[in-house]
Design an enzyme around this catalytic site. Structure first.
Site: not given
Ligand code: 13P
Length: 337
Positions: A177, A219
């Site tokens: 991510e 992600k």
């Molecule tokens: P949000 O969808 O609220 O952005 O959170 C996702 C997430 O895991 C951020 O690290």
């Protein structure tokens, strides 16, 4: 590395109509969220909210995996079993946030590098033994005058790749991510350019570290203007630019994209995913790993109706159903009424 297990887990997480619930808010973030709805935060209140969330009867129709925080993976479900055992019992895979947070990047003001590599192998082994089958690590990239720096991009890409390699060695599918924040007044075009650079650097680092891409998920943020930019982009533009990004800056070996919501409303995040799935075919599944976009209205409802849990369940069931439909491009705004 058990490549068969990793591929099987990654494919399960993005199986048709399903996606991930991000419920891995750190205690600090969860305290803000709970206090925001008038509930004081404690291990007990956090457990009460989350155990109730996971007990929504049709959750597994839309949710293949739940990302947990270290505190939660050690807590108890509504039926008295451990949270990971409960999730396995309803055909949902437990996942775990393994980074220890974004910390100031030495020498680079207003930028961070995500930490947590020390002792990660041992923590992954413990989480796997507790039932976790996937993990998450979030890098944070800020757009501002002169930001992000090359130092920030390369330090975070390196850490993401080292994290992914260690997770895979321990049998956990890494969710990679690299989040480019929505904060700021930048244009969609600049978001696109920065996100492209960040993804390219991330894949280069993954190649150097020997990350097995068919056993990993990405992600990413969607391509949107900064929150303070004077113009909002429409659904079509966001979807087209994000697809353009993914088709040109993500290796096709990655089995799935699980978007973060990043501060979009529940309906915006659903509409964007729906539009992208209508623009297929794509070389990978396009799914979700939403935190706020799956939980915001449910948390508010739960806070007001803690004596009647079915009220919050019906709100959560609706969000899950909308996300499920968006996986097939079958969502429409009138279903929100
Ligand atoms: P949000 O969808 O609220 O952005 O959170 C996702 C997430 O895991 C951020 O690290």
């Amino acid at each position: 590395m058990d490549t068969e297990l990793l591929k099987q887990t990654a494919n399960f997480l993005v199986s048709p109509g399903r996606g991930i619930l991000a419920a891995d808010e750190s205690n600090g973030t969860m305290t803000k969220r709970l206090e925001g709805v008038g509930v004081s935060s404690s291990p007990e209140s956090r457990n009460a909210y989350r155990a109730n969330l996971f007990a929504m009867p049709t959750m597994a129709d839309a949710i293949s995996g739940v990302i947990l925080y270290d505190e939660t993976i050690r807590q108890t479900a509504v039926d008295g079993t451990s949270i990971p055992d409960f999730l396995h019992g309803i055909d949902v895979l437990p996942g775990i946030k393994v980074d220890t947070g974004a910390k100031p990047l030495a020498g680079y003001e207003n930028e961070t590098v995500t930490e947590g590599l020390d002792g990660l192998r041992e923590r992954c082994a413990e989480y796997f033994a507790m039932g976790a089958r996937f993990a998450k690590w979030r890098a944070v990239i800020r757009i501002d005058d002169g930001l992000p720096s090359d130092a920030c991009i390369s330090a975070n890409a390196h850490a993401l790749a080292r994290y992914a390699a260690i997770c895979q060695e321990q049998g956990l599918v890494p969710i990679i991510e690299p989040e480019v924040l929505m904060e700021g007044d930048h244009s969609s075009q600049l978001c696109f350019e920065v996100t492209s650079t960040v993804l390219d650097a991330t894949w280069a680092a993954c190649e150097t570290q020997g990350v097995f891409l068919p056993g990993a998920l990405l992600k990413p943020n969607m391509i949107l203007p900064g929150k303070s930019h004077p113009q909002r982009s429409n659904v079509e533009t966001c979807a087209k630019m994000t697809i353009d990004l993914l088709h040109n800056h993500v290796p096709s070996e990655i089995p799935g994209i699980v978007f973060l919501s990043g501060g979009q409303t529940e309906v915006e995040a659903t509409a964007h995913l729906n539009a992208m799935n209508n623009m297929g075919p794509h070389p990978f599944e396009l799914s979700y790993s939403y935190g706020r976009a799956l939980q915001a209205s449910t948390l508010k409802t739960w806070a007001k109706n803690q004596d009647n849990l079915s009220v919050a369940h019906s709100v959560f069931a609706h969000r899950c159903q909308m996300a499920h439909l968006a996986r097939f491009g079958n969502w429409s705004e009138d279903l929100e009424a």
